[in-house]
Design a protein around this motif. Sequence first.
Motif, short mmCIF file in Angstrom:
data_model
loop_
_atom_site.label_atom_id
_atom_site.label_comp_id
_atom_site.label_asym_id
_atom_site.label_seq_id
_atom_site.Cartn_x
_atom_site.Cartn_y
_atom_site.Cartn_z
N TYR A 1 -2.60 10.69 -16.65
CA TYR A 1 -1.79 10.48 -17.85
C TYR A 1 -0.43 9.88 -17.50
O TYR A 1 0.28 9.40 -18.38
N PRO B 1 -0.78 4.85 -18.18
CA PRO B 1 0.12 4.19 -19.12
C PRO B 1 1.03 3.16 -18.43
O PRO B 1 1.41 2.15 -19.04
N GLY C 1 -6.35 -1.73 -23.89
CA GLY C 1 -6.51 -0.31 -23.57
C GLY C 1 -7.21 -0.13 -22.24
O GLY C 1 -7.90 -1.02 -21.75
N CYS D 1 -9.50 2.96 -20.03
CA CYS D 1 -10.22 4.23 -20.17
C CYS D 1 -10.81 4.65 -18.83
O CYS D 1 -11.32 3.80 -18.09
N TYR E 1 -8.44 7.89 -22.94
CA TYR E 1 -8.31 6.47 -23.29
C TYR E 1 -6.88 6.21 -23.72
O TYR E 1 -6.34 6.93 -24.58
N PHE E 2 -6.30 5.17 -23.10
CA PHE E 2 -4.91 4.81 -23.37
C PHE E 2 -4.90 3.40 -23.99
O PHE E 2 -5.51 2.47 -23.44
N ILE F 1 2.38 3.06 -26.63
CA ILE F 1 1.14 3.39 -25.94
C ILE F 1 0.70 4.78 -26.40
O ILE F 1 1.44 5.75 -26.26
N ASN F 2 -0.52 4.82 -26.93
CA ASN F 2 -1.08 6.10 -27.39
C ASN F 2 -2.28 6.46 -26.52
O ASN F 2 -2.81 5.60 -25.77
N ASP F 3 -2.74 7.65 -26.68
CA ASP F 3 -3.91 8.07 -25.93
C ASP F 3 -4.78 8.94 -26.80
O ASP F 3 -4.31 9.53 -27.77
#
Length: 684
Positions: free
Chosen positions: A90, A94, A105, A107, A125-126, A133-135
């Motif tokens: 994590y 990113p 993205g 993954c 998955y980012f 940037i989300n996950d």
Amino acid sequence: MKLNFIKNSSLKIRLAGSILLVAISILSVMFVINFIISRNFMFNNIEQNARNLTTARINELEKILKPLEKIPAGIAAFLESEDISREDIYTIIPRFLAANDDVYGICIAFEPVKKGDKATLDAPYFFKDKGSINDLNVKDSYDYTIWDWYQIPKMMNKAMWSEPYFDEGAGDVLMLTYSVPWYKEVNGNRILQGIVTVDLALDKLQKIVSSTKILDDGYAFLISKKGTFLTYKNSDVLLHQTIFSIADEYQKPEYREIGKKMIAGESGFADIDEFDTGENFRLFYAPVKVNSWSMGLMIPKDELFADVSELNFLLYFIGLVGIGLLTFFTFMITSRLTKPLKLVSTIASEVASGNIKSAKSSIIELTESNKQIDLMMNIDKNQIKDETVLLLRSFYIMLEGLDSLTQRVRLAVIQIVSSNNVINSSVKELEEAITTQAASTGEVTASANEINNNVNSLSVSVNKFSDNIVNADQLLNEGIEYIEEIRKAMDSIVNLTNSMVNKLNLISRKTSNINKVTSTIAGIADRTNLISLNAAIEAEKAGDFGTGFGVIAREIRRLSDNTSNSLMEIESIVNEVQNSVDDGVTSIKDFSIEAKKSYNYVNSVAEKLSRIIDFNKNLNPEFDEVNSKIQFQLESAGQISDSMIHLSSNAAHLKDTLKEFLSISQKLNEAVVSLRDSVKQFNL
């Protein structure tokens, strides 16, 4: 119909038409060649531009795709070499995502861990969303183990790109995924630990491909290695259609053949119709080697040849203007060139109609009105370059020769007519002499018969001499008188035969003169034939300009041939006349010889009768001798009778010969009349 019109038109129209036809043919060939060269040049130029443009776009795509392939490969290598915690994932992932603008993205999908009957899924998955940037965890959205981006690389045991798809629940966008499997060594075996993926939003590729433009309506498209449309101008086709399904739906087998070549990694050109509009396009396709995709560039054919059509339209317009100007100047030049030929044609018509005097006057008027033609008419023909002047000069020379020829032919005709009249007069005189001779011959024959009768009576009287001595003396006196009459008749016959011989000799000399005249005419005919041959050669040199002159030359040659034929007939007739005259002369000479013999016989009889009278007083002692002489006289009288019969036969034969001669003379007269009529056709 047009060709017949040109053939039946004047020389000016035919000459101008021929020039225009050649010019139009040359211009047409130039237009066709220019169109082909321009089209090929434009075609090759556009094709080269299409190659360059497609290659540039493919290179641009590969510049995006190749770096993206390194990202999951680097992450997989890192995961294989290091034992990292979930917190490290994590933290590190990113950073990778933020450092690459083209990545949508990333993954890390772990291989499920079985615990009892259940398998534990884990796939953090980012992705980017509105600049941040989300996950999320893919396991919460779907079972990723059954998706192509996971199970195909797992089964194939190699990294690969997926087909485009809509990632519902894990970004909710159209995307492409590059998947790389990663492994761990466990007890010496490589055990699959999971799949590292990098996602590329399809809209970025679509922007690159859709920005590819050629001409006004040209566009590009991209298909995957299975033939699925990744980009296309019609969004309804994206992800829902392949190039093979379109081939089946729209019944376009050429799409299937092109699709096979594209997914096989080939490149090339093809002509196709757009399946939804039916417009004609020139397609160039080339492979995107990094992921086995293929890119196609559609070039509209109507725009491809628009510049060529516009250029050809301009050339057509210029050509039409040029043809119009060429038509105007061609008619001007041909009118000027053919103006003298019209006069030559008029002169030829006058010659053909026999009006030689008018034809010569026309040529003289033309030379007097044109100083240049007058000057060239008086120089050597080898120095004349103008075919029209050369034709006029040849016409004038021919007319001079024809004029002289016809004059001499007319004189020859007059001489022949005069000679023929003399011959006819001589024949008539000879016929009258033969008639007189026949009458004299009849008288001689009658006298001979009478002598024969008298001699017979004398023979009887001699037998009765002793009783009728006085009667015998009287009979002898009568015999002497008859012999005198026979002698006179024979003199007349001899004179007539001599006259006939002289007249036949005169006929022979006249026929000899006719032979001389016919020889002169034959020489004239030969010269005419030579003149016509020279004229035909000059007409041939003049080409189309001498066609009318060639007709006249052939007419003159035909007249010369007719004259030669008539002269041959005249010569044959004259020869027959000479032969007949020679036969008549021979017959008359034979008759003269026989007449002289008869005359000698008559003289002999007269002498003997005189002796009989002189020795009449001594007849008794010489009775036997007188009787034998009377028998001799009887034989002589028979010979005279036979000679008269032969003379009559010869006279009849001569008369038949003269009739035949008159018939031949009539034929000669008809031939002369025909020749005179032929000459009358020419107005000198």
